[in-house]
Write a protein that holds these residues in place. Structure first.
Motif, mmCIF file in Angstrom:
data_model
loop_
_atom_site.group_PDB
_atom_site.id
_atom_site.type_symbol
_atom_site.label_atom_id
_atom_site.label_comp_id
_atom_site.label_asym_id
_atom_site.label_seq_id
_atom_site.Cartn_x
_atom_site.Cartn_y
_atom_site.Cartn_z
ATOM 1 N N ILE A 1 28.208 48.929 3.203
ATOM 2 C CA ILE A 1 27.972 48.282 4.501
ATOM 3 C C ILE A 1 29.287 48.076 5.258
ATOM 4 O O ILE A 1 29.403 48.406 6.443
ATOM 5 N N LEU A 2 30.287 47.547 4.561
ATOM 6 C CA LEU A 2 31.563 47.261 5.238
ATOM 7 C C LEU A 2 32.232 48.536 5.740
ATOM 8 O O LEU A 2 32.767 48.574 6.852
ATOM 9 N N HIS A 3 32.219 49.605 4.928
ATOM 10 C CA HIS A 3 32.831 50.855 5.394
ATOM 11 C C HIS A 3 32.087 51.422 6.598
ATOM 12 O O HIS A 3 32.706 51.918 7.540
ATOM 13 N N SER A 4 30.763 51.338 6.580
ATOM 14 C CA SER A 4 29.981 51.859 7.711
ATOM 15 C C SER A 4 30.367 51.141 8.997
ATOM 16 O O SER A 4 30.482 51.758 10.068
ATOM 17 N N ILE A 5 30.568 49.822 8.904
ATOM 18 C CA ILE A 5 30.945 49.043 10.091
ATOM 19 C C ILE A 5 32.406 49.303 10.463
ATOM 20 O O ILE A 5 32.761 49.375 11.645
ATOM 21 N N TYR A 6 33.250 49.488 9.443
ATOM 22 C CA TYR A 6 34.677 49.783 9.674
ATOM 23 C C TYR A 6 34.853 51.041 10.531
ATOM 24 O O TYR A 6 35.630 51.046 11.476
ATOM 25 N N TRP A 7 34.114 52.105 10.208
ATOM 26 C CA TRP A 7 34.274 53.360 10.974
ATOM 27 C C TRP A 7 33.969 53.134 12.441
ATOM 28 O O TRP A 7 34.634 53.695 13.316
ATOM 29 N N VAL B 1 20.598 38.653 18.068
ATOM 30 C CA VAL B 1 19.160 38.756 17.804
ATOM 31 C C VAL B 1 18.915 39.158 16.346
ATOM 32 O O VAL B 1 17.878 39.715 15.997
ATOM 33 N N GLY B 2 19.904 38.888 15.498
ATOM 34 C CA GLY B 2 19.720 39.042 14.057
ATOM 35 C C GLY B 2 19.826 40.447 13.516
ATOM 36 O O GLY B 2 19.370 40.710 12.405
ATOM 37 N N GLN B 3 20.436 41.367 14.269
ATOM 38 C CA GLN B 3 20.487 42.771 13.818
ATOM 39 C C GLN B 3 21.895 43.182 13.397
ATOM 40 O O GLN B 3 22.886 42.748 13.998
ATOM 41 N N MET B 4 21.944 44.034 12.360
ATOM 42 C CA MET B 4 23.228 44.545 11.875
ATOM 43 C C MET B 4 23.072 46.016 11.493
ATOM 44 O O MET B 4 23.049 46.365 10.317
ATOM 45 N N PRO B 5 22.940 46.911 12.485
ATOM 46 C CA PRO B 5 22.824 48.330 12.140
ATOM 47 C C PRO B 5 24.137 48.840 11.546
ATOM 48 O O PRO B 5 25.217 48.380 11.910
ATOM 49 N N LEU B 6 24.041 49.795 10.615
ATOM 50 C CA LEU B 6 25.256 50.360 10.046
ATOM 51 C C LEU B 6 25.893 51.358 10.998
ATOM 52 O O LEU B 6 27.097 51.504 11.041
ATOM 53 N N LEU C 1 31.061 41.697 12.690
ATOM 54 C CA LEU C 1 31.236 42.271 14.030
ATOM 55 C C LEU C 1 32.429 43.211 14.063
ATOM 56 O O LEU C 1 32.437 44.201 14.789
ATOM 57 N N LEU C 2 33.477 42.850 13.317
ATOM 58 C CA LEU C 2 34.724 43.626 13.284
ATOM 59 C C LEU C 2 35.302 43.472 11.882
ATOM 60 O O LEU C 2 35.490 42.341 11.419
ATOM 61 N N VAL C 3 35.563 44.584 11.206
ATOM 62 C CA VAL C 3 36.089 44.493 9.841
ATOM 63 C C VAL C 3 37.298 45.402 9.690
ATOM 64 O O VAL C 3 37.376 46.473 10.287
ATOM 65 N N MET C 4 38.225 44.937 8.886
ATOM 66 C CA MET C 4 39.454 45.693 8.639
ATOM 67 C C MET C 4 39.645 45.858 7.139
ATOM 68 O O MET C 4 39.735 44.879 6.393
ATOM 69 N N TRP D 1 39.093 42.737 2.528
ATOM 70 C CA TRP D 1 38.804 42.943 3.944
ATOM 71 C C TRP D 1 39.096 41.678 4.737
ATOM 72 O O TRP D 1 38.922 40.572 4.211
ATOM 73 N N ALA D 2 39.477 41.850 5.997
ATOM 74 C CA ALA D 2 39.376 40.759 6.965
ATOM 75 C C ALA D 2 38.134 41.060 7.791
ATOM 76 O O ALA D 2 37.871 42.225 8.127
ATOM 77 N N ALA D 3 37.366 40.031 8.079
ATOM 78 C CA ALA D 3 36.124 40.245 8.829
ATOM 79 C C ALA D 3 35.921 39.144 9.858
ATOM 80 O O ALA D 3 36.122 37.967 9.561
ATOM 81 N N LEU D 4 35.539 39.566 11.055
ATOM 82 C CA LEU D 4 35.051 38.626 12.064
ATOM 83 C C LEU D 4 33.534 38.699 11.984
ATOM 84 O O LEU D 4 32.955 39.785 12.108
ATOM 85 N N VAL D 5 32.905 37.566 11.734
ATOM 86 C CA VAL D 5 31.442 37.571 11.603
ATOM 87 C C VAL D 5 30.826 36.590 12.589
ATOM 88 O O VAL D 5 31.459 35.613 13.009
ATOM 89 N N TRP D 6 29.587 36.886 12.949
ATOM 90 C CA TRP D 6 28.764 35.929 13.677
ATOM 91 C C TRP D 6 27.936 35.186 12.632
ATOM 92 O O TRP D 6 27.221 35.817 11.853
ATOM 93 N N GLN D 7 28.103 33.860 12.598
ATOM 94 C CA GLN D 7 27.349 33.065 11.628
ATOM 95 C C GLN D 7 26.124 32.493 12.342
ATOM 96 O O GLN D 7 26.218 31.493 13.078
#
Ligand SMILES: [Fe+2]
Length: 216
Positions: free
Chosen positions: A81-87, A208-213, A165-168, A134-140
């Motif tokens: 999941i994290l790599h998919s968002i990283y790209w 709206v609760g979504q996290m597509p890869l 939302l943003l991961v390194m 990882w460093a991650a900015l998330v919406w809680q």
């Protein structure tokens, strides 16, 4: 409500939304190719294997290795999941927003005080991750606000419910080939290739609760 389902053991390596050389000189083509085609692929394969092994054990009602396979699912699943968002957190010049969008900028100002304060804390979190992570900015969504996380490996110190939302990536495989042991230099250079359009899009989906890869 409609939602997408990935069948058991059928996770796939998502294609990069750009060529392996597209992020140079910040990230070399060779590094990106190895990172995506070998490391990320291994997480996808590890996740598929763990899910199928767990399903097999469930069928036999044999839970003697449940701790092992659940750990594998957490490790490889979070890695995938994290790599998919990283790209999608990065993009080449000409195909990205160079600065944060209005909505994420306002939320950062509300919580961190300013964009620069956010950036400084995120960078320090990335530099100070102990070992790999990882460093991650998330919406809680539970609290209705942003949070920065310093995740060890792919899954330790992750706050439950946070939507990335943003991961390194600060595993050595993410920078060592280009920066050797100079993680700080990688962290500082990395901001040049952040695609703020993707962050704004991910924020709108997270609200709206979504996290597509994969996002387009
Ligand atoms: Fe990685």
């Amino acid at each position: 409500m409609q939602y997408l389902t990935v069948p058991l053991g059928q996770h796939r390596l998502p294609p990069l939304p750009y060529s392996y050389h597209a992020l140079e000189p910040v990230v070399s083509g060779k590094l990106l190719e190895i990172h995506h085609s070998q490391h990320h692929k291994a997480y996808v394969e590890g996740l598929n294997k763990a899910e199928l092994k767990m399903a097999e054990a469930r069928g036999k009602r044999d839970y003697s290795l449940v701790k092992h396979w659940e750990r594998e699912i957490a490790f490889h699943g979070s890695g995938h999941i994290l790599h998919s968002i990283y790209w999608t957190s990065m993009a080449p010049i000409g195909n990205r927003w160079e600065t944060p969008g209005t909505q994420i900028h306002n939320l950062m100002a509300n919580y961190f005080g300013s964009f620069l304060a956010f950036q400084e804390q995120f960078s320090e979190a990335a530099i100070n991750v102990e070992g790999s992570g990882w460093a991650a900015l998330v919406w809680q969504p539970g609290w209705g606000r942003l949070e920065i996380l310093a995740i060890e490996k792919h899954q330790n110190f992750f706050q439950v419910g946070g939507i990335p939302l943003l991961v390194m990536d600060v595993w050595e495989h993410a920078y060592y080939l280009d920066y050797l042991s100079k993680r700080k230099e990688y962290v500082r250079s990395w901001w040049q290739i952040v695609n703020w359009a993707a962050v704004e899009k991910r924020l709108n989906l997270a609200l709206v609760g979504q996290m597509p890869l994969v996002i387009n």
